[in-house]
Design a protein around this motif. Sequence first.
Motif, PDB file in Angstrom:
ATOM      1  N   MET A 132       9.099 -42.741 -55.920  1.00  0.00           N
ATOM      2  CA  MET A 132       9.749 -43.730 -56.778  1.00  0.00           C
ATOM      3  C   MET A 132      11.252 -43.735 -56.545  1.00  0.00           C
ATOM      4  SD  MET A 132       8.921 -46.093 -58.600  1.00  0.00           S
ATOM      5  CE  MET A 132       8.936 -47.075 -60.047  1.00  0.00           C
ATOM      6  N   LEU A 136      13.397 -46.913 -55.355  1.00  0.00           N
ATOM      7  CA  LEU A 136      14.583 -47.399 -56.057  1.00  0.00           C
ATOM      8  C   LEU A 136      15.784 -47.460 -55.132  1.00  0.00           C
ATOM      9  CD1 LEU A 136      14.615 -45.882 -59.629  1.00  0.00           C
ATOM     10  CD2 LEU A 136      14.929 -48.259 -58.991  1.00  0.00           C
ATOM     11  N   ALA A 137      15.880 -46.473 -54.231  1.00  0.00           N
ATOM     12  CA  ALA A 137      16.985 -46.464 -53.270  1.00  0.00           C
ATOM     13  C   ALA A 137      16.905 -47.690 -52.372  1.00  0.00           C
ATOM     14  CB  ALA A 137      16.968 -45.183 -52.454  1.00  0.00           C
ATOM     15  N   GLN A 139      15.663 -50.458 -53.102  1.00  0.00           N
ATOM     16  CA  GLN A 139      15.943 -51.628 -53.907  1.00  0.00           C
ATOM     17  C   GLN A 139      17.450 -51.800 -54.132  1.00  0.00           C
ATOM     18  OE1 GLN A 139      13.734 -51.358 -57.491  1.00  0.00           O
ATOM     19  NE2 GLN A 139      14.473 -53.302 -58.248  1.00  0.00           N
ATOM     20  N   SER A 140      18.171 -50.690 -54.178  1.00  0.00           N
ATOM     21  CA  SER A 140      19.594 -50.761 -54.486  1.00  0.00           C
ATOM     22  C   SER A 140      20.456 -50.836 -53.233  1.00  0.00           C
ATOM     23  CB  SER A 140      20.017 -49.548 -55.300  1.00  0.00           C
ATOM     24  OG  SER A 140      19.103 -49.300 -56.321  1.00  0.00           O
ATOM     25  N   MET A 141      19.813 -50.752 -52.073  1.00  0.00           N
ATOM     26  CA  MET A 141      20.569 -50.727 -50.816  1.00  0.00           C
ATOM     27  C   MET A 141      21.006 -52.140 -50.465  1.00  0.00           C
ATOM     28  SD  MET A 141      20.949 -48.190 -48.501  1.00  0.00           S
ATOM     29  CE  MET A 141      19.495 -47.274 -48.051  1.00  0.00           C
ATOM     30  N   PRO A 142      22.321 -52.374 -50.375  1.00  0.00           N
ATOM     31  CA  PRO A 142      22.731 -53.707 -49.941  1.00  0.00           C
ATOM     32  C   PRO A 142      22.249 -53.930 -48.502  1.00  0.00           C
ATOM     33  CG  PRO A 142      24.615 -52.369 -50.633  1.00  0.00           C
ATOM     34  CD  PRO A 142      23.442 -51.466 -50.563  1.00  0.00           C
ATOM     35  N   PHE A 144      23.246 -55.716 -46.105  1.00  0.00           N
ATOM     36  CA  PHE A 144      24.241 -55.702 -45.022  1.00  0.00           C
ATOM     37  C   PHE A 144      24.673 -54.279 -44.715  1.00  0.00           C
ATOM     38  CE2 PHE A 144      27.199 -56.032 -48.622  1.00  0.00           C
ATOM     39  CZ  PHE A 144      26.440 -56.810 -49.479  1.00  0.00           C
ATOM     40  N   TRP A 145      24.652 -53.432 -45.755  1.00  0.00           N
ATOM     41  CA  TRP A 145      25.073 -52.060 -45.489  1.00  0.00           C
ATOM     42  C   TRP A 145      23.990 -51.289 -44.731  1.00  0.00           C
ATOM     43  CZ3 TRP A 145      24.390 -47.030 -48.143  1.00  0.00           C
ATOM     44  CH2 TRP A 145      25.266 -46.070 -47.623  1.00  0.00           C
ATOM     45  N   ILE A 148      24.241 -52.301 -41.189  1.00  0.00           N
ATOM     46  CA  ILE A 148      25.375 -51.731 -40.457  1.00  0.00           C
ATOM     47  C   ILE A 148      25.132 -50.246 -40.163  1.00  0.00           C
ATOM     48  CG2 ILE A 148      27.842 -51.180 -40.588  1.00  0.00           C
ATOM     49  CD1 ILE A 148      28.169 -53.685 -42.325  1.00  0.00           C
ATOM     50  N   MET A 149      24.567 -49.527 -41.147  1.00  0.00           N
ATOM     51  CA  MET A 149      24.321 -48.098 -40.937  1.00  0.00           C
ATOM     52  C   MET A 149      23.284 -47.873 -39.831  1.00  0.00           C
ATOM     53  SD  MET A 149      26.300 -46.251 -42.717  1.00  0.00           S
ATOM     54  CE  MET A 149      27.597 -47.457 -42.578  1.00  0.00           C
ATOM     55  N   ARG A 189       6.174 -51.198 -55.917  1.00  0.00           N
ATOM     56  CA  ARG A 189       6.097 -51.163 -57.381  1.00  0.00           C
ATOM     57  C   ARG A 189       4.930 -51.981 -57.907  1.00  0.00           C
ATOM     58  NH1 ARG A 189      11.366 -51.823 -60.453  1.00  0.00           N
ATOM     59  NH2 ARG A 189      11.684 -49.601 -60.622  1.00  0.00           N
TER      60      ARG A 189
ATOM     61  N   LEU B 215      25.642 -57.031 -56.019  1.00  0.00           N
ATOM     62  CA  LEU B 215      25.183 -57.279 -54.649  1.00  0.00           C
ATOM     63  C   LEU B 215      25.521 -58.698 -54.194  1.00  0.00           C
ATOM     64  CD1 LEU B 215      21.664 -55.604 -54.331  1.00  0.00           C
ATOM     65  CD2 LEU B 215      23.821 -54.924 -53.297  1.00  0.00           C
ATOM     66  N   PHE B 222      31.078 -60.673 -48.103  1.00  0.00           N
ATOM     67  CA  PHE B 222      30.715 -60.285 -46.734  1.00  0.00           C
ATOM     68  C   PHE B 222      30.672 -61.513 -45.835  1.00  0.00           C
ATOM     69  CE2 PHE B 222      27.461 -59.510 -43.470  1.00  0.00           C
ATOM     70  CZ  PHE B 222      27.976 -58.371 -42.884  1.00  0.00           C
ATOM     71  N   LEU B 238      33.158 -54.342 -45.865  1.00  0.00           N
ATOM     72  CA  LEU B 238      31.963 -54.138 -45.041  1.00  0.00           C
ATOM     73  C   LEU B 238      31.941 -55.096 -43.866  1.00  0.00           C
ATOM     74  CD1 LEU B 238      29.270 -53.575 -47.768  1.00  0.00           C
ATOM     75  CD2 LEU B 238      29.642 -52.131 -45.786  1.00  0.00           C
ATOM     76  N   VAL B 245      32.189 -51.167 -36.069  1.00  0.00           N
ATOM     77  CA  VAL B 245      31.187 -50.121 -36.274  1.00  0.00           C
ATOM     78  C   VAL B 245      31.132 -49.159 -35.077  1.00  0.00           C
ATOM     79  CG1 VAL B 245      29.228 -51.427 -35.355  1.00  0.00           C
ATOM     80  CG2 VAL B 245      28.832 -49.709 -37.112  1.00  0.00           C
ATOM     81  N   PHE B 260      26.210 -48.995 -53.103  1.00  0.00           N
ATOM     82  CA  PHE B 260      24.878 -48.445 -53.292  1.00  0.00           C
ATOM     83  C   PHE B 260      24.792 -47.674 -54.606  1.00  0.00           C
ATOM     84  CE2 PHE B 260      22.093 -44.703 -52.499  1.00  0.00           C
ATOM     85  CZ  PHE B 260      20.878 -45.374 -52.536  1.00  0.00           C
ATOM     86  N   VAL B 263      25.028 -50.055 -57.692  1.00  0.00           N
ATOM     87  CA  VAL B 263      23.805 -50.831 -57.918  1.00  0.00           C
ATOM     88  C   VAL B 263      22.659 -49.910 -58.347  1.00  0.00           C
ATOM     89  CG1 VAL B 263      22.122 -52.360 -56.853  1.00  0.00           C
ATOM     90  CG2 VAL B 263      24.522 -52.579 -56.279  1.00  0.00           C
ATOM     91  N   LEU B 264      22.584 -48.747 -57.706  1.00  0.00           N
ATOM     92  CA  LEU B 264      21.518 -47.797 -58.051  1.00  0.00           C
ATOM     93  C   LEU B 264      21.636 -47.380 -59.514  1.00  0.00           C
ATOM     94  CD1 LEU B 264      19.132 -46.081 -56.968  1.00  0.00           C
ATOM     95  CD2 LEU B 264      20.769 -44.247 -56.591  1.00  0.00           C
ATOM     96  N   ASN B 267      20.452 -50.154 -61.728  1.00  0.00           N
ATOM     97  CA  ASN B 267      18.993 -50.288 -61.699  1.00  0.00           C
ATOM     98  C   ASN B 267      18.306 -49.159 -62.461  1.00  0.00           C
ATOM     99  OD1 ASN B 267      19.010 -52.615 -60.259  1.00  0.00           O
ATOM    100  ND2 ASN B 267      18.637 -51.665 -58.284  1.00  0.00           N
TER     101      ASN B 267
END
Lengths: 307, 281
Positions: A132, A136-137, A139-142, A144-145, A148-149, A189, B215, B222, B238, B245, B260, B263-264, B267
């Motif tokens: 879970m 949730l991670a 879900q919260s991850m943008p 675009f980020w 890029i990562m 979910r 977001l 962005f 970003l 990068v 992150f 937002v986390l 949520n």
Amino acid sequence: MLRFLLHRGGQALIAAFGVVTLVFFIQRLTGDPTALLLPETATQADIEAMRATLGLDRPLGVQYLDFLRDMVTFDLGRSFVQNAPAWDIIASRIPQTLQLAAGALAVALLIGLPLGLLMALTRGRAVSRWIMGLVLACQSMPTFWSGIMMILVFGVWLRWLPSSGTGTLAHLVMPSIALGLLSLATYARITRSAVLDELGKDYVRSARARGVGIRRLVSRHLMRNSAIPVISITALEISQLLAGAVIVETVFAWPGLGLLTVQSIAARDFVVVQAVVLLGAFVTIFANLAADILYSVVDPRVRLEGK
Amino acid sequence: METAAPRSIRLSALLTWWPAWLLLALTAAAILAPWIAPLDPDRQNLLARLKAPGFEARGATYWLGSDELGRDILSRLIYGARVSLSVAVLSVLLSGLVGVAVGMAAGYLRGWTETILMRLVDIFLSIPAILLAIITVAVLGPGFVNVILVLALTRWPRYARVAYGQTLAIADRPFVTLARAMGASPLRVLALHILPNIIGPLLVVATLEFGLMVLFEAGLSFLGLGVQPPTASWGSMLSTGRNYVGSAWWIATFPGIALFLLVLSANLIGDRLVDRIGKGR
């Protein structure tokens, strides 16, 4: 069944009509849309010509009816920047975005469904809580980020995957994952709660009592009965993916509809932006309609509830 | 001995609410930005371009490195929190107010008002939100105020749906009928009798929407459609980071982590509220 189809079809038509109306009025928010529809280099003569084409001297109602007529005949207008019909410009980009959306949907389904099932079956244990957290991670991850990562790790440091562009299957991997993460979380979910709902039902308990193994129970009963919420969420996910494509395509320089939208805004090619938005809305409306129909085929009770 | 048990409970309660503390800390950082940012976020130093975290120049330390114009990433991050938080708070308030008003009116007045308003909600919801935001920004132009307006325009239907459903469920309850029978005006009934009873699910929606608005704002920035440079925003940082990068990983990494975490935590708080108050759908 026919009444249900007509009813839902009618609703979809009204929604489509409403979307067209909404877009028309957004276009007129600033009063005079000529500036939006022409490139910055346009001469005074161009502007006058544009005003005449749009019929800006006529009443707003007449202009609106003209716009509606264009939409009904699926005339999305002409791009003055690229000097081509907007539809032709869009059509050339559609396959790329479809590829990306399919890849993302595959990522979301192939990982999201098993994760959801696992969470439901291990409820109350530490495994479930960890999954879970992971969901949730995601879900919260943008988008675009995470994109890029991934480029940083797999493209720049490890050099396993190409960081941008298109062509091979390897190009599709990172954009699909970046785009699919959010849907993956949703699927996990939904599956979790659908399976948990089913697990609490009597037939599951009696099957367990008869000694039916968990594996057989899952494959024979749970998967099918939990399918309905998953099907209906897919319609919503498709429009989510379309919208998410705008950002993911920008990150990965993926030449689909999303990148086209962003480039068109930069080039002040509003006709194309408008066409993409309309297309996105129509696809969403259609996907919802399709989901409802599919839903009623799988579960006939739905047809009656609408009455 | 007697104090040991409560104290450990208090400690674990503090730990389980870490998302709230994080949110609070970020808010504090945003408000106190001028006092805690180590450097001026907009000061360029072309001699300190693209320096790695920990770089020192003329007595100034770039704790999280510098960007392509030699600006301090940490300072820009702290100032960027102002944009993220204020856009999110204001757009949640605005869309919430409009959506709740529309939803309650539709659920209470019924009839034609209901049909028209809820159809309107359906129409707005059938355009993918980010596309609706993009086309509106394309018309209005980017900028702080426009971004808030656009986000509110895009998101009010979410609240309208919830407020509508909740109002429908409550409008027939005896205490509402009684208030009406005693001659209370619709506005009074809605504000004093219905709203207090439906505020819980609406708060849940608002919390989850808050994360989404953060977001969205970052996404618009962005794409170059949000708050305009040189104002620091996590989304535009970003976007710069994407271009560097290969040579300067820190530009994209830190604003991403900040986004992150923000937002986390929104949520997670929303999830807790769902468990406590009930589903906001």
